[in-house]
Every structure is written in C-alpha cells, then in structure tokens.
Scaffold this motif. Structure first.
Motif, PDB file in Angstrom:
ATOM      1  N   UNK A 217      39.071  36.034  37.135  1.00  0.00           N
ATOM      2  CA  UNK A 217      38.309  36.552  38.273  1.00  0.00           C
ATOM      3  C   UNK A 217      37.986  38.028  38.045  1.00  0.00           C
ATOM      4  N   UNK A 218      36.687  38.336  38.074  1.00  0.00           N
ATOM      5  CA  UNK A 218      36.235  39.679  37.709  1.00  0.00           C
ATOM      6  C   UNK A 218      35.365  40.289  38.810  1.00  0.00           C
ATOM      7  N   UNK A 219      35.651  41.535  39.116  1.00  0.00           N
ATOM      8  CA  UNK A 219      34.777  42.367  39.943  1.00  0.00           C
ATOM      9  C   UNK A 219      34.206  43.457  39.056  1.00  0.00           C
ATOM     10  N   UNK A 220      32.915  43.736  39.168  1.00  0.00           N
ATOM     11  CA  UNK A 220      32.371  44.867  38.416  1.00  0.00           C
ATOM     12  C   UNK A 220      31.742  45.881  39.360  1.00  0.00           C
ATOM     13  N   UNK A 221      32.017  47.144  39.070  1.00  0.00           N
ATOM     14  CA  UNK A 221      31.595  48.263  39.924  1.00  0.00           C
ATOM     15  C   UNK A 221      30.722  49.218  39.113  1.00  0.00           C
ATOM     16  N   UNK A 222      29.496  49.489  39.565  1.00  0.00           N
ATOM     17  CA  UNK A 222      28.661  50.456  38.854  1.00  0.00           C
ATOM     18  C   UNK A 222      29.123  51.882  39.100  1.00  0.00           C
ATOM     19  N   UNK A 223      29.072  52.697  38.074  1.00  0.00           N
ATOM     20  CA  UNK A 223      29.433  54.110  38.193  1.00  0.00           C
ATOM     21  C   UNK A 223      28.165  54.955  38.265  1.00  0.00           C
ATOM     22  N   UNK A 224      28.074  55.756  39.317  1.00  0.00           N
ATOM     23  CA  UNK A 224      26.956  56.686  39.485  1.00  0.00           C
ATOM     24  C   UNK A 224      27.518  58.006  39.986  1.00  0.00           C
ATOM     25  N   UNK A 225      27.191  59.106  39.333  1.00  0.00           N
ATOM     26  CA  UNK A 225      27.767  60.400  39.731  1.00  0.00           C
ATOM     27  C   UNK A 225      27.583  60.739  41.200  1.00  0.00           C
ATOM     28  N   UNK A 226      26.488  60.274  41.790  1.00  0.00           N
ATOM     29  CA  UNK A 226      26.193  60.622  43.181  1.00  0.00           C
ATOM     30  C   UNK A 226      26.806  59.668  44.191  1.00  0.00           C
ATOM     31  N   UNK A 227      27.505  58.626  43.709  1.00  0.00           N
ATOM     32  CA  UNK A 227      28.086  57.620  44.607  1.00  0.00           C
ATOM     33  C   UNK A 227      29.603  57.602  44.449  1.00  0.00           C
ATOM     34  N   UNK A 228      30.308  57.691  45.561  1.00  0.00           N
ATOM     35  CA  UNK A 228      31.770  57.701  45.529  1.00  0.00           C
ATOM     36  C   UNK A 228      32.314  56.315  45.210  1.00  0.00           C
ATOM     37  N   UNK A 229      33.367  56.269  44.420  1.00  0.00           N
ATOM     38  CA  UNK A 229      34.018  55.011  44.095  1.00  0.00           C
ATOM     39  C   UNK A 229      34.727  54.448  45.334  1.00  0.00           C
ATOM     40  N   UNK A 230      34.825  53.124  45.449  1.00  0.00           N
ATOM     41  CA  UNK A 230      35.576  52.527  46.564  1.00  0.00           C
ATOM     42  C   UNK A 230      37.036  52.984  46.536  1.00  0.00           C
ATOM     43  N   UNK A 231      37.622  53.165  47.694  1.00  0.00           N
ATOM     44  CA  UNK A 231      39.026  53.584  47.775  1.00  0.00           C
ATOM     45  C   UNK A 231      39.948  52.583  47.094  1.00  0.00           C
ATOM     46  N   UNK A 232      39.550  51.309  47.117  1.00  0.00           N
ATOM     47  CA  UNK A 232      40.409  50.257  46.565  1.00  0.00           C
ATOM     48  C   UNK A 232      40.673  50.423  45.075  1.00  0.00           C
ATOM     49  N   UNK A 233      39.781  51.096  44.367  1.00  0.00           N
ATOM     50  CA  UNK A 233      39.945  51.232  42.921  1.00  0.00           C
ATOM     51  C   UNK A 233      41.184  52.046  42.580  1.00  0.00           C
ATOM     52  N   UNK A 234      41.591  52.912  43.496  1.00  0.00           N
ATOM     53  CA  UNK A 234      42.769  53.757  43.276  1.00  0.00           C
ATOM     54  C   UNK A 234      44.051  53.079  43.759  1.00  0.00           C
ATOM     55  N   UNK A 235      43.906  51.877  44.311  1.00  0.00           N
ATOM     56  CA  UNK A 235      45.065  51.166  44.861  1.00  0.00           C
ATOM     57  C   UNK A 235      45.598  50.080  43.936  1.00  0.00           C
ATOM     58  N   UNK A 236      44.905  49.845  42.823  1.00  0.00           N
ATOM     59  CA  UNK A 236      45.332  48.788  41.913  1.00  0.00           C
ATOM     60  C   UNK A 236      45.872  49.389  40.620  1.00  0.00           C
ATOM     61  N   UNK A 237      46.600  48.583  39.881  1.00  0.00           N
ATOM     62  CA  UNK A 237      47.196  49.048  38.627  1.00  0.00           C
ATOM     63  C   UNK A 237      46.103  49.323  37.590  1.00  0.00           C
ATOM     64  N   UNK A 238      46.203  50.430  36.877  1.00  0.00           N
ATOM     65  CA  UNK A 238      45.180  50.734  35.853  1.00  0.00           C
ATOM     66  C   UNK A 238      45.104  49.677  34.760  1.00  0.00           C
ATOM     67  N   UNK A 239      46.176  48.874  34.603  1.00  0.00           N
ATOM     68  CA  UNK A 239      46.173  47.818  33.598  1.00  0.00           C
ATOM     69  C   UNK A 239      45.169  46.718  33.912  1.00  0.00           C
ATOM     70  N   UNK A 240      44.681  46.685  35.158  1.00  0.00           N
ATOM     71  CA  UNK A 240      43.686  45.673  35.544  1.00  0.00           C
ATOM     72  C   UNK A 240      42.257  46.196  35.420  1.00  0.00           C
ATOM     73  N   UNK A 241      42.107  47.462  35.035  1.00  0.00           N
ATOM     74  CA  UNK A 241      40.787  48.099  35.014  1.00  0.00           C
ATOM     75  C   UNK A 241      40.322  48.298  33.574  1.00  0.00           C
ATOM     76  N   UNK A 242      39.033  48.030  33.348  1.00  0.00           N
ATOM     77  CA  UNK A 242      38.421  48.268  32.041  1.00  0.00           C
ATOM     78  C   UNK A 242      37.192  49.145  32.236  1.00  0.00           C
ATOM     79  N   UNK A 243      37.182  50.277  31.559  1.00  0.00           N
ATOM     80  CA  UNK A 243      36.028  51.172  31.601  1.00  0.00           C
ATOM     81  C   UNK A 243      35.107  50.896  30.422  1.00  0.00           C
ATOM     82  N   UNK A 244      33.859  50.599  30.706  1.00  0.00           N
ATOM     83  CA  UNK A 244      32.872  50.307  29.658  1.00  0.00           C
ATOM     84  C   UNK A 244      32.013  51.537  29.407  1.00  0.00           C
TER      85      UNK A 244
END
Length: 270
Positions: free
Chosen positions: A167-194
């Motif tokens: 199960x995958x969620x993907x989040x676009x990164x844009x300098x002018x848009x704040x990241x969802x708060x939830x991204x800081x609530x999960x373990x970094x081991x579940x996150x992949x930066x492309x």
C-alpha cells in the motif's frame, strides 16, 4: 529455527521469490528472512552476493538467464556446499529437448485468484485513492510513502508496488506548499525520497510540455527552477532521515526492487 533465503535474479526476482515462498510455506516452524537480489548486472555483483550468502549461510533460489551467471552460481555453491535451487534453466533444458524449440528465456509470473490477488486489488485501490497527495490522512495507513518533485516516477512506482500488495501513498514536493503534518508522525523507514538528475529531469519536463502542445522551454522545465526544487527536496529528505533514490535512468522495476529490499518489504507470507 531461523533460515536466511536469497532470491537472486537478473530480472525483477519475482519468480525466484515466489518459488521460495511456495516451498518454505510447507515448513511453518522455520522462521524465514528473505533477501531479494534483483537485476544482477555483472559477474562481480553476482560474486559479491554469493560471498554474502556464504556468510549468511543462506539457501539460494535463483533465476539467471545469462549462462555465465548460472555457471558461476553452480560452481560457487558446489564448492562451498551451499544449498541452491536453479528454478529456471533445468526446466527450460528439458522443455527444449522435448519440444525441439529454443526457449526465449523470458521470465514470467503466475497470477491466481487467491488471497494474494485480493490483497493486490486492495493495494491498487489504495494507490489510486492516495495518488498525488489526494488524501494525506491515509499516510499513517500506508506501507510506503513516496515523496518527490514533479516527474520523479511517483505515480507509476506507486501502482507497480501496489501490484506487489504494497500500500503506497505518494506526496508531491513543492517549495511553496507545506507538507502534511502526518508525514512527520510516521517512521522514516516507511518513507522514500525520489530525486533525479537536473539534465534528465529537464528533458522529461520538456517532453511533457511538447506532449501538451506547448513550447518545451517554460518555467516548468527551466533548469534553475528544477535545481531549486531538487535542493528543496534534498533538504526535506535530510530532515526526515529517509531512504533516497535517484531515479535517473532506472526502470520502475529496478526502483521498486531497491525499495522492497531496503525497506525489508519482501515477506514470505500470503
């Protein structure tokens, strides 16, 4: 009892991993650790994997279409008394002899209407519902969260992984848009930066503009803007402490194999 299993292939490794799952499912008292080594490209890489298998006292399941690789594995495992299963070439040889036809050496995988099939469908639905940051509240329910600026293969990678019941969620990164708060609530081991190379990304974006019937040289494909976006993404990845993958010149299959191996998503369940 614990046992390390190696699934080794010069392709995606799905066939060898699936064969290992089927075999080891018959031994419920054995605790399995599966390591998948996909897209083996040369002899040096194969030798390194074999040396590591020797250290791990692993059992090897492999599909290698290149005879040089196949011969290397056979010789090494015989010399070091490693249990290994070639689950491709012996059967192809017999079929060639029987049919008098030459095998294409293309590796495929069977799809069955079982629990794994329905898990796959559920994962695909999840990917569709959570594509491109549609539902940030589902981040905590994802197996993997992909981050990346535009045109870093987030969506195709999400659906490819979903086909592996992830199960995958993907989040676009844009300098002018704040990241969802939830991204800081999960373990970094579940996150992949492309990420990507500037030049490669610029060409991809230019081609995108042309496909829309627009001029290739726009702000979207401007190298300075791309550089700033990549730098912003790198800063986010450093703060998160997550796995980072440069997707330049890599296939979706190869990127997915890196993710499943690095995040230990290769399981023998199901």
């Amino acid at each position: 009892m614990k046992q390390v299993i190696y699934a080794m292939s010069d392709s995606s490794g799905e066939t060898s991993a699936g064969f290992a799952r089927s075999m080891l499912a018959q031994f419920p008292t054995i605790e399995i650790q599966l390591k998948r080594f996909a897209f083996v490209k040369n002899v040096a890489e194969a030798q390194q994997i074999l040396q590591q298998a020797l250290t791990d006292q692993a059992i090897i399941f492999y599909t290698l279409t290149h005879r040089e690789f196949d011969d290397l594995v056979k010789k090494f495992t015989w010399e070091h008394n490693i249990l290994a299963f070639d689950i491709l070439n012996p059967y192809l040889d017999k079929l060639e002899a029987y049919t008098h036809q030459k095998a294409s050496h293309e590796i495929g995988a069977a799809r069955k209407l079982n629990s794994q099939y329905f898990e796959r469908i559920a994962a695909i639905d999840f990917a569709a519902e959570n594509d491109d940051g549609k539902n940030p509240h589902s981040i905590t329910r994802a197996d993997v969260v992909l981050l990346g600026i535009s045109r870093t293969s987030k969506t195709p990678l999400s659906f490819f992984l979903a086909n592996q019941r992830i199960k995958v969620t993907n989040i676009p990164l844009m300098p002018q848009v704040q990241l969802p708060d939830e991204i800081w609530q999960i373990a970094p081991q579940k996150i992949v930066g492309l990420t990507n190379d500037e030049e490669v990304l610029q060409k991809i974006r230019q081609q995108r503009m042309i496909a829309y019937g627009l001029k290739p040289t726009t702000a979207y494909s401007d190298v300075h803007k791309i550089r700033a976006e990549l730098q912003y993404a790198d800063q986010i990845y450093q703060k998160l402490g997550c796995l980072v993958i440069n997707v330049a010149n890599k296939s979706i299959e190869e990127i997915a194999a890196i993710i499943t191996n690095k995040l230990n998503l290769n399981t023998l369940g199901g």
